[in-house]
Design a protein around this motif. Structure first.
Motif, PDB file in Angstrom:
ATOM      1  N   LEU A  59      32.323  -5.901 -14.601  1.00  0.00           N
ATOM      2  CA  LEU A  59      33.003  -6.409 -13.408  1.00  0.00           C
ATOM      3  C   LEU A  59      33.692  -7.733 -13.677  1.00  0.00           C
ATOM      4  O   LEU A  59      34.802  -7.987 -13.176  1.00  0.00           O
ATOM      5  N   PHE A  60      33.056  -8.588 -14.492  1.00  0.00           N
ATOM      6  CA  PHE A  60      33.671  -9.873 -14.810  1.00  0.00           C
ATOM      7  C   PHE A  60      35.001  -9.669 -15.543  1.00  0.00           C
ATOM      8  O   PHE A  60      36.032 -10.254 -15.173  1.00  0.00           O
ATOM      9  N   PHE A  61      34.989  -8.832 -16.588  1.00  0.00           N
ATOM     10  CA  PHE A  61      36.224  -8.614 -17.343  1.00  0.00           C
ATOM     11  C   PHE A  61      37.260  -7.871 -16.503  1.00  0.00           C
ATOM     12  O   PHE A  61      38.462  -8.183 -16.573  1.00  0.00           O
ATOM     13  N   TYR A  62      36.812  -6.915 -15.711  1.00  0.00           N
ATOM     14  CA  TYR A  62      37.774  -6.146 -14.913  1.00  0.00           C
ATOM     15  C   TYR A  62      38.460  -7.027 -13.866  1.00  0.00           C
ATOM     16  O   TYR A  62      39.683  -6.957 -13.686  1.00  0.00           O
ATOM     17  N   PHE A 122      44.750 -11.458 -14.064  1.00  0.00           N
ATOM     18  CA  PHE A 122      45.763 -11.839 -15.053  1.00  0.00           C
ATOM     19  C   PHE A 122      46.991 -10.942 -14.943  1.00  0.00           C
ATOM     20  O   PHE A 122      48.137 -11.424 -15.009  1.00  0.00           O
ATOM     21  N   LEU A 123      46.761  -9.637 -14.803  1.00  0.00           N
ATOM     22  CA  LEU A 123      47.894  -8.711 -14.751  1.00  0.00           C
ATOM     23  C   LEU A 123      48.718  -8.867 -13.482  1.00  0.00           C
ATOM     24  O   LEU A 123      49.859  -8.391 -13.424  1.00  0.00           O
ATOM     25  N   SER A 124      48.150  -9.524 -12.460  1.00  0.00           N
ATOM     26  CA  SER A 124      48.916  -9.762 -11.230  1.00  0.00           C
ATOM     27  C   SER A 124      49.898 -10.917 -11.377  1.00  0.00           C
ATOM     28  O   SER A 124      50.727 -11.128 -10.497  1.00  0.00           O
ATOM     29  N   THR A 178      45.941 -11.750 -21.235  1.00  0.00           N
ATOM     30  CA  THR A 178      45.129 -10.613 -21.652  1.00  0.00           C
ATOM     31  C   THR A 178      45.056 -10.517 -23.170  1.00  0.00           C
ATOM     32  O   THR A 178      44.002 -10.193 -23.731  1.00  0.00           O
ATOM     33  N   TYR A 179      46.163 -10.801 -23.851  1.00  0.00           N
ATOM     34  CA  TYR A 179      46.150 -10.778 -25.321  1.00  0.00           C
ATOM     35  C   TYR A 179      45.262 -11.889 -25.877  1.00  0.00           C
ATOM     36  O   TYR A 179      44.463 -11.667 -26.797  1.00  0.00           O
ATOM     37  N   HIS A 227      44.114  -1.708 -17.720  1.00  0.00           N
ATOM     38  CA  HIS A 227      45.474  -1.447 -18.216  1.00  0.00           C
ATOM     39  C   HIS A 227      45.879   0.020 -18.069  1.00  0.00           C
ATOM     40  O   HIS A 227      46.993   0.384 -18.479  1.00  0.00           O
ATOM     41  N   ARG A 228      44.954   0.865 -17.562  1.00  0.00           N
ATOM     42  CA  ARG A 228      45.228   2.309 -17.433  1.00  0.00           C
ATOM     43  C   ARG A 228      45.640   2.889 -18.782  1.00  0.00           C
ATOM     44  O   ARG A 228      46.641   3.624 -18.895  1.00  0.00           O
ATOM     45  N   ALA A 229      44.860   2.545 -19.805  1.00  0.00           N
ATOM     46  CA  ALA A 229      45.168   2.993 -21.159  1.00  0.00           C
ATOM     47  C   ALA A 229      44.798   4.465 -21.334  1.00  0.00           C
ATOM     48  O   ALA A 229      43.916   4.991 -20.638  1.00  0.00           O
TER      49      ALA A 229
END
Length: 562
Positions: free
Chosen positions: A43-46, A52-54, A63-64, A140-142
């Motif tokens: 949950l922390f990383f998500y 970050f992606l927002s 993220t990198y 990232h929906r990888a």
């Protein structure tokens, strides 16, 4: 190879088969706790990655950089962990006498021990890495290719620090005796961790949430666009996975080949080095541990002064406890971390914003001081679970000497009690008095906190010895294994319940005093009776826990068979 690695898996399977009902319950509780921690990491990383992606401009950079930071952190932990683990697997393990004398080729011996080192040093890091990479893929929906690449990246990434750690260990053992090398490495690791801990806290990271400093923080994030070092394996691993997350262009296959070839080359070089250095290093590892510090004349005089209040038999046992503690580097080096904890603990209170109206400041200071009483009690319990709880188990195979000696076992109990009580009393009182001084609390709150923690410490230490006698582990080779077992879990549950009950019983008297001080009115007779009853119940609870723990612990100690 399968035969050499089978004892590890056979031992785990046999331990699982021999678990009784209580052991299965404890294992289930630990599994639930580990699962909760695993979910918390995910949950922390998500949440962090989603935030970050927002941010369109800084999201990809953050993220990198976070991915590279995760790999760099894992690489640093693995490097030091492999050095410590290789000391045991290659030079200090108990089964080495039989394996070295067996008709096993040097290459087969090396790769079996190398695999054992990788498993021992990497399993915990690998478990913590799984939720982090899973959060990366979901945020990232990888596609499936990202997860396949992660599985292919981790083995060579784990092998590189393992090869470097084994090679460094082989060199160090040939320079120093193996046991002395372990002491030096443990001491250096603790000092480095304490320094980093203090340095990070002195940077005051809470300033980053200050809106006035946000502009400079954005400039700092912009500076993070600079590329990392291309020679670190953590950078190669990040370059493999990041293009698969974003769908961008990259050289993932090139960096994967670079990672695999480097891991293979370092492993082969490590094998060649170990062929030359193993036998002389293993021969030096058979040397006994030499006590230097505890044999000094000044040390003996100081011990004679400190133990003078005790009876002659108890004095000898107390002296033995103190000498044993300071001869084990893994034990006394924890005092450095403890000192760093005290400094940061007090420093946090010294930087609290105490300005404002008189009403707000009065409540803020004294309420924080009262809650600090519970926090200080938890700190004492967490230190006791590491030092007091394992003290009986650390007697090990020599417990039969105390059991068969013409000496009452209660003297052994009281020697361990006083050795654990005095330092924890000093630690607790320093924490409470120093923090209350910075908070500038009323004198009544100062005296209440000091006396309450004084009484609770007796119960905390006696509980530690009682639980340690109820769950002894005489086969444990260090105190950390005892504290991480079922006894440690039971002890922390009992301590938290005890501390919470005492604090709750004192909550009403503190509230009554605050309201009386605020309205400048004396307490009514009924209120004074309630205050006296609450404080008396808290004191009776502390006394009951102390007496019950002493009686139960001594009874359990007498029933232990060596």
């Amino acid at each position: 190879m399968r035969l050499l690695l089978s004892p590890r898996f056979s031992a785990a399977r046999n331990r699982a088969r021999q678990l009784d009902g209580r052991g299965r319950t404890a294992l289930g509780c630990l599994g639930l706790l580990g699962g909760a921690f695993w979910v918390a990491i995910f949950l922390f990383f998500y949440r962090a990655l989603s935030y970050f992606l927002s941010v369109p401009e800084f999201g990809p950079v953050l993220t990198y950089k976070l991915l590279g930071m995760v790999f760099l952190t894992f690489f640093s932990l693995l490097l030091f962990s492999n050095i410590i683990t290789a000391l045991s697997t290659f030079f200090l393990s108990r089964e080495l006498d039989r394996i070295v004398a067996a008709p096993v080729s040097r290459s087969l011996f090396f790769y079996a021990r190398f695999a054992d080192t990788m498993i021992e040093s990497s399993w915990m890091v690998l478990i913590f890495a799984v939720p982090a990479f899973l959060a990366y893929g979901i945020a990232h929906r990888a596609g499936p290719l990202f997860y396949v690449a992660t599985v292919l990246t981790l083995p060579p990434f784990l092998a590189i620090p393992a090869a470097i750690g084994v090679a460094l260990t082989a060199v160090l053992v040939n320079v120093f005796p193996a046991r002395r090398t372990r002491d030096i490495l443990v001491l250096l690791s603790v000092v480095a961790l304490a320094v980093l801990y203090l340095f990070f806290r002195m940077l005051q990271p809470e300033r980053l949430v200050n809106p006035e400093a946000f502009a400079s923080f954005v400039e700092f994030l912009a500076a993070m666009r600079t590329p990392s070092s291309p020679f670190l394996p953590s950078t190669w691993a990040a370059e493999i996975l990041y293009p698969l997350l974003t769908g961008g262009s990259g050289s993932a296959f090139f960096y994967l080949l670079l990672l695999v070839s480097t891991a293979a080359a370092l492993t082969v070089l490590c094998e060649s080095l170990m062929h030359r250095l193993f036998r002389p290093g293993w021969s030096k590892a058979q040397e006994g541990h030499r006590a230097r510090f505890t044999q000094q004349a000044a040390w003996e005089r100081a011990l004679s002064v400190l133990t003078r209040p005790f009876a002659p038999q108890t004095r000898l046992l107390v002296t033995k406890e103190i000498k044993t503690f300071f001869r084990d580097t893994s034990q006394w080096s924890q005092l450095i971390l403890l000192l760093a904890l005290v400094v940061v603990y007090v420093y946090n209170f010294s930087v609290l914003p105490l300005k404002g109206s008189l009403l707000v400041t009065f409540y803020f200071k004294n309420v924080i001081a009262f809650l600090n009483l519970a926090l200080a009690g938890f700190v004492i319990a967490s230190v006791a679970v590491r030092f007091v709880l394992p003290s009986i188990s650390l007697e090990g195979k020599s417990f039969w000497i105390a059991k068969t000696a013409p000496l009452p076992l209660r003297r052994l109990w009281w020697s361990k009690f006083w050795v654990g009580l005095v330092p924890l009393l000093v630690l607790g009182e320093v924490l409470v008095v120093a923090t209350n001084y910075y908070l500038q609390v009323i004198p009544l709150m100062m005296w209440l906190s000091t006396l309450t923690l004084f009484c609770m410490t007796f119960g905390i230490v006696s509980l530690g010895l009682a639980v340690g006698a109820a769950y002894p582990k005489f086969d444990a080779d260090n105190a950390a294994k005892v504290a991480a077992g079922v006894g440690g879990l039971v002890y922390m549950i009992l301590c938290m319940s005890f501390i919470g009950a005492v604090v709750m019983l004192e909550a009403w008297p503190v509230y009554a005093w605050f309201m009386s001080r605020l309205h400048e009115t004396p307490l009514s007779l009924l209120a004074e009776s309630g205050v006296a009853a609450s404080l008396g119940t808290a004191a009776a609870l502390a006394l009951a826990v102390f007496l019950f723990s002493v009686r139960y612990g001594m009874r359990r100690l007498s029933t232990i068979e060596p």
